[in-house]
Write an enzyme that holds these catalytic residues in place. Structure first.
Site, PDB file in Angstrom:
ATOM      1  N   CYS A  71       0.829  -1.202   0.000  1.00  0.00           N
ATOM      2  CA  CYS A  71       0.000   0.000   0.000  1.00  0.00           C
ATOM      3  C   CYS A  71       0.863   1.252   0.000  1.00  0.00           C
ATOM      4  O   CYS A  71       1.993   1.249   0.463  1.00  0.00           O
ATOM      5  CB  CYS A  71      -0.875   0.018   1.243  1.00  0.00           C
ATOM      6  SG  CYS A  71      -1.845  -1.475   1.428  1.00  0.00           S
ATOM      7  N   ARG A 115       3.071   0.810  -5.976  1.00  0.00           N
ATOM      8  CA  ARG A 115       3.116   0.053  -4.722  1.00  0.00           C
ATOM      9  C   ARG A 115       1.893  -0.859  -4.558  1.00  0.00           C
ATOM     10  O   ARG A 115       1.948  -1.871  -3.880  1.00  0.00           O
ATOM     11  CB  ARG A 115       3.179   1.007  -3.529  1.00  0.00           C
ATOM     12  CG  ARG A 115       4.411   1.861  -3.488  1.00  0.00           C
ATOM     13  CD  ARG A 115       4.360   2.783  -2.301  1.00  0.00           C
ATOM     14  NE  ARG A 115       4.418   2.049  -1.058  1.00  0.00           N
ATOM     15  CZ  ARG A 115       5.535   1.713  -0.433  1.00  0.00           C
ATOM     16  NH1 ARG A 115       6.696   2.060  -0.942  1.00  0.00           N
ATOM     17  NH2 ARG A 115       5.497   1.047   0.693  1.00  0.00           N
ATOM     18  N   TRP A 165      -2.885  -2.486  -1.739  1.00  0.00           N
ATOM     19  CA  TRP A 165      -2.504  -3.836  -2.200  1.00  0.00           C
ATOM     20  C   TRP A 165      -3.098  -4.763  -1.154  1.00  0.00           C
ATOM     21  O   TRP A 165      -2.636  -4.799  -0.010  1.00  0.00           O
ATOM     22  CB  TRP A 165      -0.989  -3.954  -2.266  1.00  0.00           C
ATOM     23  CG  TRP A 165      -0.499  -5.249  -2.837  1.00  0.00           C
ATOM     24  CD1 TRP A 165      -0.341  -5.547  -4.157  1.00  0.00           C
ATOM     25  CD2 TRP A 165      -0.079  -6.410  -2.105  1.00  0.00           C
ATOM     26  NE1 TRP A 165       0.145  -6.828  -4.290  1.00  0.00           N
ATOM     27  CE2 TRP A 165       0.319  -7.388  -3.046  1.00  0.00           C
ATOM     28  CE3 TRP A 165       0.005  -6.730  -0.757  1.00  0.00           C
ATOM     29  CZ2 TRP A 165       0.783  -8.640  -2.683  1.00  0.00           C
ATOM     30  CZ3 TRP A 165       0.463  -7.982  -0.392  1.00  0.00           C
ATOM     31  CH2 TRP A 165       0.856  -8.926  -1.362  1.00  0.00           C
ATOM     32  N   ASN A 169      -0.360   1.245   5.926  1.00  0.00           N
ATOM     33  CA  ASN A 169       0.424   0.293   5.139  1.00  0.00           C
ATOM     34  C   ASN A 169       1.038  -0.689   6.119  1.00  0.00           C
ATOM     35  O   ASN A 169       1.656  -0.269   7.095  1.00  0.00           O
ATOM     36  CB  ASN A 169       1.525   1.042   4.366  1.00  0.00           C
ATOM     37  CG  ASN A 169       2.515   0.099   3.696  1.00  0.00           C
ATOM     38  OD1 ASN A 169       2.185  -1.042   3.401  1.00  0.00           O
ATOM     39  ND2 ASN A 169       3.719   0.584   3.474  1.00  0.00           N
ATOM     40  N   GLY A 170       0.876  -1.984   5.880  1.00  0.00           N
ATOM     41  CA  GLY A 170       1.448  -2.981   6.790  1.00  0.00           C
ATOM     42  C   GLY A 170       0.388  -3.984   7.200  1.00  0.00           C
ATOM     43  O   GLY A 170      -0.666  -4.076   6.563  1.00  0.00           O
ATOM     44  N   GLU A 189      16.011 -15.782 -13.677  1.00  0.00           N
ATOM     45  CA  GLU A 189      15.521 -14.400 -13.781  1.00  0.00           C
ATOM     46  C   GLU A 189      14.690 -14.218 -15.057  1.00  0.00           C
ATOM     47  O   GLU A 189      13.650 -13.544 -15.040  1.00  0.00           O
ATOM     48  CB  GLU A 189      16.712 -13.438 -13.736  1.00  0.00           C
ATOM     49  CG  GLU A 189      16.402 -11.960 -13.939  1.00  0.00           C
ATOM     50  CD  GLU A 189      15.410 -11.377 -12.941  1.00  0.00           C
ATOM     51  OE1 GLU A 189      15.099 -12.029 -11.927  1.00  0.00           O
ATOM     52  OE2 GLU A 189      14.909 -10.257 -13.200  1.00  0.00           O
ATOM     53  N   LYS A 229      10.813 -13.018 -15.013  1.00  0.00           N
ATOM     54  CA  LYS A 229      10.325 -11.857 -15.770  1.00  0.00           C
ATOM     55  C   LYS A 229       9.136 -12.249 -16.633  1.00  0.00           C
ATOM     56  O   LYS A 229       8.130 -11.546 -16.667  1.00  0.00           O
ATOM     57  CB  LYS A 229      11.425 -11.353 -16.662  1.00  0.00           C
ATOM     58  CG  LYS A 229      12.212 -10.136 -16.525  1.00  0.00           C
ATOM     59  CD  LYS A 229      12.093  -9.059 -15.568  1.00  0.00           C
ATOM     60  CE  LYS A 229      11.641  -9.343 -14.181  1.00  0.00           C
ATOM     61  NZ  LYS A 229      12.560  -8.994 -13.140  1.00  0.00           N
ATOM     62  N   GLU A 264       6.004 -13.076 -14.535  1.00  0.00           N
ATOM     63  CA  GLU A 264       5.526 -11.913 -13.791  1.00  0.00           C
ATOM     64  C   GLU A 264       4.673 -10.973 -14.647  1.00  0.00           C
ATOM     65  O   GLU A 264       3.649 -10.485 -14.193  1.00  0.00           O
ATOM     66  CB  GLU A 264       6.778 -11.187 -13.280  1.00  0.00           C
ATOM     67  CG  GLU A 264       6.572 -10.099 -12.299  1.00  0.00           C
ATOM     68  CD  GLU A 264       7.901  -9.528 -11.830  1.00  0.00           C
ATOM     69  OE1 GLU A 264       8.918  -9.609 -12.553  1.00  0.00           O
ATOM     70  OE2 GLU A 264       7.916  -8.961 -10.731  1.00  0.00           O
ATOM     71  N   HIS A 321      16.985 -34.783 -15.768  1.00  0.00           N
ATOM     72  CA  HIS A 321      16.556 -35.367 -14.495  1.00  0.00           C
ATOM     73  C   HIS A 321      15.078 -35.095 -14.214  1.00  0.00           C
ATOM     74  O   HIS A 321      14.640 -35.213 -13.082  1.00  0.00           O
ATOM     75  CB  HIS A 321      17.424 -34.841 -13.348  1.00  0.00           C
ATOM     76  CG  HIS A 321      18.867 -35.235 -13.498  1.00  0.00           C
ATOM     77  ND1 HIS A 321      19.300 -36.531 -13.378  1.00  0.00           N
ATOM     78  CD2 HIS A 321      19.957 -34.501 -13.821  1.00  0.00           C
ATOM     79  CE1 HIS A 321      20.604 -36.583 -13.597  1.00  0.00           C
ATOM     80  NE2 HIS A 321      21.026 -35.356 -13.878  1.00  0.00           N
ATOM     81  N   LYS A 342       5.269  -3.285  -6.137  1.00  0.00           N
ATOM     82  CA  LYS A 342       6.691  -3.029  -6.316  1.00  0.00           C
ATOM     83  C   LYS A 342       7.476  -3.251  -5.041  1.00  0.00           C
ATOM     84  O   LYS A 342       8.530  -3.857  -5.043  1.00  0.00           O
ATOM     85  CB  LYS A 342       6.870  -1.594  -6.809  1.00  0.00           C
ATOM     86  CG  LYS A 342       8.306  -1.197  -7.069  1.00  0.00           C
ATOM     87  CD  LYS A 342       8.834  -1.890  -8.293  1.00  0.00           C
ATOM     88  CE  LYS A 342      10.287  -1.562  -8.565  1.00  0.00           C
ATOM     89  NZ  LYS A 342      10.861  -2.516  -9.531  1.00  0.00           N
TER      90      LYS A 342
HETATM   91  O1  M6R Z   1      13.060  -4.235  -3.478  1.00  0.00           O
HETATM   92  P1  M6R Z   1      13.611  -5.623  -3.484  1.00  0.00           P
HETATM   93  O2  M6R Z   1      14.750  -5.804  -4.429  1.00  0.00           O
HETATM   94  O3  M6R Z   1      13.979  -6.105  -2.105  1.00  0.00           O
HETATM   95  O4  M6R Z   1      12.429  -6.534  -3.980  1.00  0.00           O
HETATM   96  C1  M6R Z   1      12.535  -7.927  -4.015  1.00  0.00           C
HETATM   97  C2  M6R Z   1      11.461  -8.559  -4.880  1.00  0.00           C
HETATM   98  O5  M6R Z   1      10.191  -8.267  -4.361  1.00  0.00           O
HETATM   99  C3  M6R Z   1      11.534  -8.075  -6.327  1.00  0.00           C
HETATM  100  O6  M6R Z   1      12.795  -8.285  -6.879  1.00  0.00           O
HETATM  101  C4  M6R Z   1      10.481  -8.792  -7.190  1.00  0.00           C
HETATM  102  O7  M6R Z   1      10.811 -10.143  -7.306  1.00  0.00           O
HETATM  103  C5  M6R Z   1      10.397  -8.123  -8.567  1.00  0.00           C
HETATM  104  N1  M6R Z   1       9.039  -7.788  -8.864  1.00  0.00           N
HETATM  105  C6  M6R Z   1      10.902  -8.962  -9.673  1.00  0.00           C
HETATM  106  O8  M6R Z   1      10.801  -8.329 -10.915  1.00  0.00           O
END
Ligand code: M6R
Length: 611
Positions: A2, A27, A74, A99-100, A483, A487, A490, A506, A606
């Site tokens: 949030c 966020r 969020w 937020n939290g 990674e 990506k 996501e 395997h 984010k």
């Molecule tokens: O701000 P941070 O690097 O600690 O965030 C970690 C993950 O939440 C962040 O890398 C997330 O996996 C991304 N959305 C990936 O693209």
């Protein structure tokens, strides 16, 4: 997670709050709301969906007033509905944005219901509003009422609170979730992130854990620490100019951020490279002593940052001779780790506010590490402030939820750490000077790779109708495969897995058929021949192969089951960094083709500031 914004000004604050919400939307973006004090009463709008939906409501029925709080959500407790959107009110008495997560909300809710309160949402936040109302009813002032209320809360929170009983003030608290004060001219603001307020100020006070703040008339800012003592916190000038939060000519923030990589990689290197080495002082004055004691490293991170840590393990062991363990923060923080003597604790985070990573750092403090290093993109973030030393990645604000430039600049920082530690340990390694020289040319080579964008866009057509994909790599490129898969899933919602290519036989080979695109990175390194054999295994099962290969690597692409795109030569050590770029572009173009919300993919946020 949030996002919170609040303002106390001498002008109408609706526009300031709305612009702030737009900037905080990365966020959380499932619903948004705003409460403004107007003629002695709390007036509120809330809307499900993006901030634009709230903006539409406000256009029809504006909320005029000089003090207000607003929120972009969020969801944690309760679905994204108007009733669950913040601000939460208790009658006409008080309004709260949060937020939290309030961990003891169920017990508090039972108590409050027994006391006669009716809940209108499923959120944990609403308990705060009702409890505040009870304390205020006893004649306590707003600031003290917030203090008494938060003393009963468990969990993590940043709050913004206002009440018609004390018009013209907003109270904020920070406990486990980020909150900054924006200092204006005769006006003051609160936000989860300075970016939200760059349109009104570049001066910020970063609140410490447990701090409470009262914003009042004429821009007054009164802060007390967790023990209730009045404190002065330094006002810091935000180093990025306004405009960073705009897409410019790009269609999405993600694309802009991918194309910024040559520039920000230069920024991450600037002033940190010696002629042939990396001085430990690049990590700050305390680093040489800390690195001299370092015998091994524990890296902790989440998501994409964790993948950067996995690459670093290959680098630190090979080029610095330092043993490394890498673990996701959410697992580490609940383990009972045995800490070997001389272990440096390294956290990686774009935001510096990721709850699990921050908790892992706090947990690590009592465990006997020689010290902590944060590699982070946000100056003034909690992780930076709570670590012994920090290295900023200088990627600039990253708005797209999918991390791109934050990842490659983390890799740059981790290679600097590798070279610096290797030097401290005087590991005999003639390659260090070569890698330093290669780092200096890296931004130019990245530009050449980005110039392949058109070809990668064409390639993305082959993925638009697919439901699954496999990414393969070997050695330091295995984490790059992870990674690449993260990506793609996501932002395009295509199910994707990353594997070490040697592991294929395997199990995952069973998945391979013509419907399963297999993407591989193939730099010209020691493992190339092994990788080629693994790729043959895919072809033999009718798999569709897409290979990003070094320009010198010959892979027979005469048949239409293989597509090869050649990348320019780069020093072997830096190949993981370079081979990340085409995978980012591929995911981006697939997502655009699929019509997903590239910058704000569903269900994600984010900055993950809750556990
Ligand atoms: O701000 P941070 O690097 O600690 O965030 C970690 C993950 O939440 C962040 O890398 C997330 O996996 C991304 N959305 C990936 O693209």
């Amino acid at each position: 997670m949030c996002g919170i914004i609040a303002a106390v000004a001498q002008r109408n604050v609706q526009g300031i709050l709305l612009e702030g919400l737009k900037r905080l939307e990365y966020r959380g973006y499932d619903s948004a709301g705003m409460t403004v004090l107007h003629e002695g009463a709390l007036t509120r709008h809330r809307a499900v969906g993006k901030v634009a939906a709230l903006a539409d409501c406000l256009e029809g029925a504006p909320l005029p007033g000089t003090a207000g709080i607003a929120h972009t959500r969020w969801a944690t407790h309760g679905k994204p509905t108007e009733a669950n959107a913040h601000p939460h009110h208790s009658g006409d008495t008080v309004a709260v944005v949060h937020n939290g997560i309030i961990e003891n909300f169920e017990a508090l809710k039972r108590e409050l219901e027994a006391g006669g309160h009716t809940f209108t949402s499923q959120t944990d936040t609403e308990v705060i509003a009702h409890r505040l109302a009870d304390v205020l009813a006893g004649g306590v002032g707003l600031f003290d009422a917030v203090k008494q209320t938060v003393d009963t809360l468990g969990g993590a929170y940043a709050l913004g609170v206002m009440s018609p009983q004390e018009p013209g003030i907003v109270v904020g608290v920070r406990q486990g979730s980020p909150l900054v004060v924006g200092v204006g001219i005769d006006e003051a603001f609160l936000a989860s992130d300075p970016l939200a307020l760059l349109q009104v100020t570049d001066r910020f006070i970063y609140l410490e854990e447990g701090d409470m703040v009262e914003l009042g008339a004429g821009g007054s800012v009164h802060i007390v620490d967790r023990d209730g003592r009045a404190v002065e916190r330094p006002v810091r000038i935000f180093e990025y100019a306004d405009g960073v939060a705009s897409k410019g000519d790009y269609r999405h923030f993600m694309l802009k951020e991918i194309f910024e990589q040559p520039k920000v990689i230069s920024a991450a290197l600037e002033g940190r490279l010696g002629e042939h080495s990396v001085p430990a002082e690049s990590f700050g004055p305390e680093a040489p002593a800390l690195f001299a004691q370092t015998r091994q490293i524990q890296i902790i991170a989440c998501g994409t940052s964790y993948h950067a840590g996995l690459v670093a393990r290959y680098w630190l062991e090979r080029y610095a001779g330092v043993p490394v363990q890498v673990e996701v923060a959410s697992e580490f923080r609940y383990r009972h780790p045995v800490v070997a003597e001389g272990t440096l604790f390294v956290t990686l985070s774009q935001s510096g506010e990721t709850a699990d990573t921050l908790a892992a750092l706090r947990f690590a403090k009592g465990l006997g590490y020689v010290g902590s290093l944060a590699i982070c993109n946000v100056p003034g973030s909690s992780l930076v402030r709570e670590s012994d030393i920090a290295l900023m990645t200088h990627a600039g604000p990253e708005i797209g939820v999918a991390s791109t430039k934050a990842f490659t600049t983390q890799l740059v920082a981790l290679m600097l750490l590798t070279l610096s530690l290797g030097k401290c340990k005087t590991t005999p390694n003639g390659e260090h000077a070569e890698i330093v020289a290669a780092l200096k040319t890296l931004p130019a080579i990245c530009r050449q790779v980005l110039a392949l964008d058109g070809e990668i866009e064409a390639l993305s057509q082959a993925f638009a109708e697919k439901h699954h994909a496999l990414f393969l790599g070997r050695g330091a490129h295995f984490p790059i495969a992870l990674e690449g898969a993260l990506k793609l899933k996501e932002i395009s919602y295509i199910h994707a897995e990353g594997y070490p290519a040697g592991e294929l036989k395997h199990g995952p080979l069973a998945l391979v058929d013509s419907e399963m695109p297999v993407i591989s990175v193939a730099p010209n390194d020691d493992l190339l021949e092994k990788l080629k054999s693994n790729l043959q295994e895919v072809r033999a099962r009718g798999g569709q192969l897409f290979v990003f290969a070094d320009e010198s690597v010959g892979i027979d692409d005469s048949e239409d089951d293989v597509t090869v795109l050649h990348l320019p030569r780069v020093h072997e050590a830096l190949a993981p960094l370079l081979y990340t770029l085409p995978l980012q572009l591929l995911s981006y173009h697939v997502a655009v083709l699929k019509g997903t919300d590239v910058d704000q993919p569903r269900n994600l946020a984010k900055s993950v500031t809750v556990e």
